[in-house]
Design an enzyme around this catalytic site. Sequence first.
Site, PDB file in Angstrom:
ATOM      1  N   SER A   1      15.574  89.624 -28.498  1.00  0.00           N
ATOM      2  CA  SER A   1      16.549  89.476 -27.748  1.00  0.00           C
ATOM      3  C   SER A   1      16.716  90.694 -26.974  1.00  0.00           C
ATOM      4  CB  SER A   1      18.122  88.799 -27.995  1.00  0.00           C
ATOM      5  OG  SER A   1      18.607  89.996 -29.139  1.00  0.00           O
TER       6      SER A   1
ATOM      7  N   GLU B   1       9.642  82.878 -35.776  1.00  0.00           N
ATOM      8  CA  GLU B   1      10.021  81.509 -35.282  1.00  0.00           C
ATOM      9  C   GLU B   1       8.959  80.417 -35.523  1.00  0.00           C
ATOM     10  OE1 GLU B   1      11.056  81.808 -30.930  1.00  0.00           O
ATOM     11  OE2 GLU B   1      12.457  83.638 -31.600  1.00  0.00           O
TER      12      GLU B   1
ATOM     13  N   GLU C   1      19.548  78.217 -34.962  1.00  0.00           N
ATOM     14  CA  GLU C   1      20.186  78.646 -33.734  1.00  0.00           C
ATOM     15  C   GLU C   1      20.225  77.318 -32.754  1.00  0.00           C
ATOM     16  OE1 GLU C   1      18.210  81.702 -31.584  1.00  0.00           O
ATOM     17  OE2 GLU C   1      19.406  81.395 -29.703  1.00  0.00           O
TER      18      GLU C   1
HETATM   19  O1  KIV Z   1      16.508  87.939 -31.131  1.00  0.00           O
HETATM   20  C1  KIV Z   1      17.700  87.844 -31.432  1.00  0.00           C
HETATM   21  O2  KIV Z   1      18.749  88.330 -31.337  1.00  0.00           O
HETATM   22  C2  KIV Z   1      17.698  86.504 -32.417  1.00  0.00           C
HETATM   23  C3  KIV Z   1      19.075  85.974 -32.585  1.00  0.00           C
HETATM   24  C4  KIV Z   1      19.769  85.435 -31.725  1.00  0.00           C
HETATM   25  C5  KIV Z   1      19.244  85.347 -34.169  1.00  0.00           C
HETATM   26  O3  KIV Z   1      16.781  85.953 -33.040  1.00  0.00           O
END
Ligand code: KIV
Length: 272
Positions: free
Chosen positions: A43, A118, A185
């Site tokens: 993220s 993922e 999520e």
């Molecule tokens: O990339 C991220 O911050 C995540 C979280 C939302 C679990 O995968």
Amino acid sequence: MRPADLIRFKQSGQIITMLTAWDALSAAMVQAAGADLVLVGDSLAMVVLGHATTLPVTLEQMLQHTQAVCRGLSGPLERQPLVVCDLPFLSYQCGEEQAVAAAGTLLKNSGAAAVKLEGAEPEIVQVIDRLVRMGIPVMGHLGLTPQAVHRLGYRRQAEDPRSQDTLLRQAATLEANGCFALVLEHVPAQLASRVRQALRIPVIGIGAGDDCDGQVRVSADLLGLTPLQPPFSPALIPGRQLLVEALQGWVAAQRQPAGSPTSAPPPPAPDC
Ligand code: KIV
């Protein structure tokens, strides 16, 4: 703490906390807050690098941020939060060899102890199996998987009974293939609860209700710093506004003419 130790948290009913960090500054804050795990999430592509999705972030960038996060942690290693790093898009989808090289590069060149990736498609499960056998701990991630944004969007996942059964099966497969924990999520709370009960490994939720073994949040969301707040992760403080106001105050103070009543008083003269 080792990744496998997280099972003890679940067995003893101790809630696991995981927060994201992207540099030394944020990592030090996350450690001071007492989180059990620090996630260098992809993220950061959106939060820090300004991309529209998580897809563009590269392995080199993830490594650089993970190294900075590890430098921001202090104290004896065994007392530090466990660092988990996301494998970025295309670093593990092209086969096991590439995935081992990518994950190995992250663990070899930073203090991260595990990777997160993922999905649970058969190809991904093969990759997980290989990574685990090569000594690289893997955290799974199901439900809303942002690297599949062009297929799934950012909406809540597994709303109907059929996709809920699929997700339950996938979660069991990830556990059977050696994942030490699973992030769920943006899925219905009752589904997360079923997954938690079905698995031995901890289920760490975000937008998945309270009945999880742990919770993870993007720190910038909690601090109110991100322009696009996810509906399932409300801000605790209006951080952006507070910081902008503080900076505005400083800028305005610099523009006050010297000696005006609002400018700071001069320091006292030293005693001679
Ligand atoms: O990339 C991220 O911050 C995540 C979280 C939302 C679990 O995968």
